[in-house]
Write a protein that holds these residues in place. Structure first.
Motif, short mmCIF file in Angstrom:
data_model
loop_
_atom_site.label_atom_id
_atom_site.label_comp_id
_atom_site.label_asym_id
_atom_site.label_seq_id
_atom_site.Cartn_x
_atom_site.Cartn_y
_atom_site.Cartn_z
N ARG A 181 0.83 -1.22 0.00
CA ARG A 181 0.00 0.00 0.00
C ARG A 181 0.86 1.26 0.00
NH1 ARG A 181 -3.41 0.30 5.11
NH2 ARG A 181 -1.84 1.76 5.86
N GLU A 182 1.94 1.24 0.79
CA GLU A 182 2.79 2.43 0.95
C GLU A 182 3.99 2.42 0.00
OE1 GLU A 182 1.96 4.89 3.11
OE2 GLU A 182 0.18 3.74 3.67
N ALA A 183 4.08 1.38 -0.85
CA ALA A 183 5.21 1.21 -1.79
C ALA A 183 6.56 1.26 -1.06
CB ALA A 183 5.16 2.23 -2.91
N ILE A 184 6.65 0.52 0.04
CA ILE A 184 7.92 0.40 0.78
C ILE A 184 8.66 -0.83 0.22
CG2 ILE A 184 8.95 -0.10 3.03
CD1 ILE A 184 6.48 1.38 4.23
N PRO A 185 9.92 -0.66 -0.18
CA PRO A 185 10.65 -1.80 -0.76
C PRO A 185 10.84 -2.93 0.27
CG PRO A 185 11.84 0.28 -1.10
CD PRO A 185 10.72 0.56 -0.14
N TYR A 186 10.71 -4.17 -0.19
CA TYR A 186 10.91 -5.30 0.72
C TYR A 186 11.35 -6.54 -0.05
CZ TYR A 186 6.40 -7.11 -0.92
OH TYR A 186 5.39 -7.60 -1.71
N HIS A 187 11.82 -7.53 0.70
CA HIS A 187 12.12 -8.86 0.17
C HIS A 187 11.27 -9.84 0.97
CE1 HIS A 187 14.56 -12.00 -1.77
NE2 HIS A 187 14.38 -12.66 -0.65
N VAL A 188 10.50 -10.67 0.29
CA VAL A 188 9.61 -11.58 1.01
C VAL A 188 10.41 -12.79 1.54
CG1 VAL A 188 8.93 -12.94 -1.03
CG2 VAL A 188 7.35 -12.72 0.88
N PHE A 189 10.04 -13.25 2.74
CA PHE A 189 10.67 -14.49 3.24
C PHE A 189 9.61 -15.45 3.74
CE2 PHE A 189 10.26 -12.18 7.25
CZ PHE A 189 10.12 -13.16 8.22
N HIS A 190 9.93 -16.74 3.60
CA HIS A 190 9.04 -17.80 4.10
C HIS A 190 9.52 -18.32 5.44
CE1 HIS A 190 8.19 -17.62 -0.21
NE2 HIS A 190 7.03 -18.15 0.07
N GLU A 230 19.97 -3.72 -3.66
CA GLU A 230 19.06 -3.31 -4.74
C GLU A 230 18.44 -4.51 -5.45
OE1 GLU A 230 16.84 -0.84 -6.95
OE2 GLU A 230 18.08 -0.21 -5.24
N SER A 231 19.29 -5.52 -5.74
CA SER A 231 18.78 -6.69 -6.48
C SER A 231 17.86 -7.57 -5.63
CB SER A 231 19.95 -7.54 -6.99
OG SER A 231 20.62 -8.16 -5.91
N ALA A 232 17.93 -7.39 -4.31
CA ALA A 232 17.09 -8.20 -3.41
C ALA A 232 15.67 -7.63 -3.26
CB ALA A 232 17.75 -8.32 -2.05
N ILE A 233 15.47 -6.38 -3.66
CA ILE A 233 14.14 -5.76 -3.51
C ILE A 233 13.18 -6.34 -4.54
CG2 ILE A 233 12.86 -3.57 -3.68
CD1 ILE A 233 15.49 -2.21 -2.66
N GLU A 234 12.04 -6.80 -4.06
CA GLU A 234 11.12 -7.53 -4.95
C GLU A 234 10.02 -6.66 -5.56
OE1 GLU A 234 11.80 -12.00 -3.43
OE2 GLU A 234 9.94 -11.07 -2.79
N ASN A 235 9.75 -5.53 -4.93
CA ASN A 235 8.67 -4.68 -5.47
C ASN A 235 9.25 -3.35 -5.93
OD1 ASN A 235 9.29 -3.83 -2.87
ND2 ASN A 235 7.25 -3.05 -2.47
N LYS A 236 10.49 -3.39 -6.47
CA LYS A 236 11.21 -2.13 -6.73
C LYS A 236 10.52 -1.24 -7.76
CE LYS A 236 15.25 -4.02 -7.90
NZ LYS A 236 15.38 -5.39 -8.28
N ASN A 237 9.85 -1.83 -8.76
CA ASN A 237 9.18 -0.99 -9.77
C ASN A 237 8.09 -0.15 -9.15
OD1 ASN A 237 10.85 -2.11 -11.60
ND2 ASN A 237 9.37 -3.60 -12.39
#
Length: 257
Positions: free
Chosen positions: A206-215, A235-242
């Motif tokens: 919702r807030e467009a905060i960059p993150y990397h998902v983990f299980h 940078e390459s680890a961010i999954e919602n960077k666009n």
């Protein structure tokens, strides 16, 4: 908080539902308090901004009437460790990467669970920044919040001193979390690990905060290890960077008008 200078990286981690499989406070509320339905209604209220985390959390805990020592024993019987955490913690010690638990839960509960699930040495070594508890003579108890914020414990406050260090002495900062109590910390580190299917991802989207998902912590371990070794970048680890970049462009566009 004392940290050896010149460490390469640090991980700040939420405890409940992140290092552990179950959230101990939710577990107490669902099984010893007023139950899951009411708790989920309050979680939703925190996410949509109609209630502070502090007020919802106090409400939940007040529904638990069991004496505090019994609560600890009950949780020790039922709360399980994330399967990847013990290996990650062992590696972090060997690699000189401090792990700091930053929790909206209560320190005595976390310490007791850490001792049981990871070992007494880990419980005595890992820094725990959390709320406290006031246990009365009759066994009743109240949470004692760390600060005056709407979170009761604004997690960003213990991260900021490290984030503001000059570049040459500032370590890479990571944060791992899963829920509404992590909202204040979500923007403070270089890379945020957000647990799959949980409220923190809803908020980040919702807030467009960059993150990397983990299980599980195994994912966090692999990713931090690769970044620290220079095999991968933050940078390459961010999954919602666009999405995050688009939001940032939009924000700067608005602020320049």
């Amino acid at each position: 908080m004392l940290v050896a200078p010149q460490v390469k990286a640090m991980l700040f981690t939420d405890w409940d539902g992140t290092v552990t499989i179950q959230d101990s406070n939710d577990y107490m509320t669902d099984n010893l308090g007023y139950g899951e339905k009411r708790r989920k209604e309050l979680n939703k209220a925190v996410l949509d901004g109609s209630m502070t985390f502090r007020d919802s959390f106090s409400d939940m805990l007040q529904s638990v009437k069991k004496p505090f020592p019994e609560c600890i024993e009950y949780l020790k019987e039922h709360i399980e460790l994330d399967p990847g955490f013990a290996d990650f913690y062992k590696w972090s010690v060997e690699s000189g990467i401090p792990v700091v638990i930053v929790s909206s839960g209560m320190k005595p509960i976390i310490h007791a669970l850490l001792a049981k699930l990871v070992g007494q040495k880990a419980a005595d070594t890992i820094e725990i920044v959390a709320n406290d508890v006031d246990v009365h003579e009759d066994g009743t108890w109240d949470i004692v919040y760390r600060d005056e914020s709407g979170f009761g414990h604004d997690k960003s406050r213990c991260i900021k001193p490290f984030a503001e260090l000059p570049d040459e002495s500032r370590p890479m900062l990571f944060y791992a979390g899963d829920g509404v109590s992590d909202l204040s910390a979500a923007k403070e580190t270089d890379l945020l690990f957000a647990k799959v299917g949980r409220d923190l991802i809803t908020y980040c989207e919702r807030e467009a905060i960059p993150y990397h998902v983990f299980h599980s912590y195994k994912d966090i371990h692999e990713k931090i290890k690769a970044i620290v070794a220079g095999e991968e970048t933050i940078e390459s680890a961010i999954e919602n960077k666009n999405k995050a970049a688009a939001q940032e462009t939009l924000a700067s566009h608005h602020s320049s008008h």
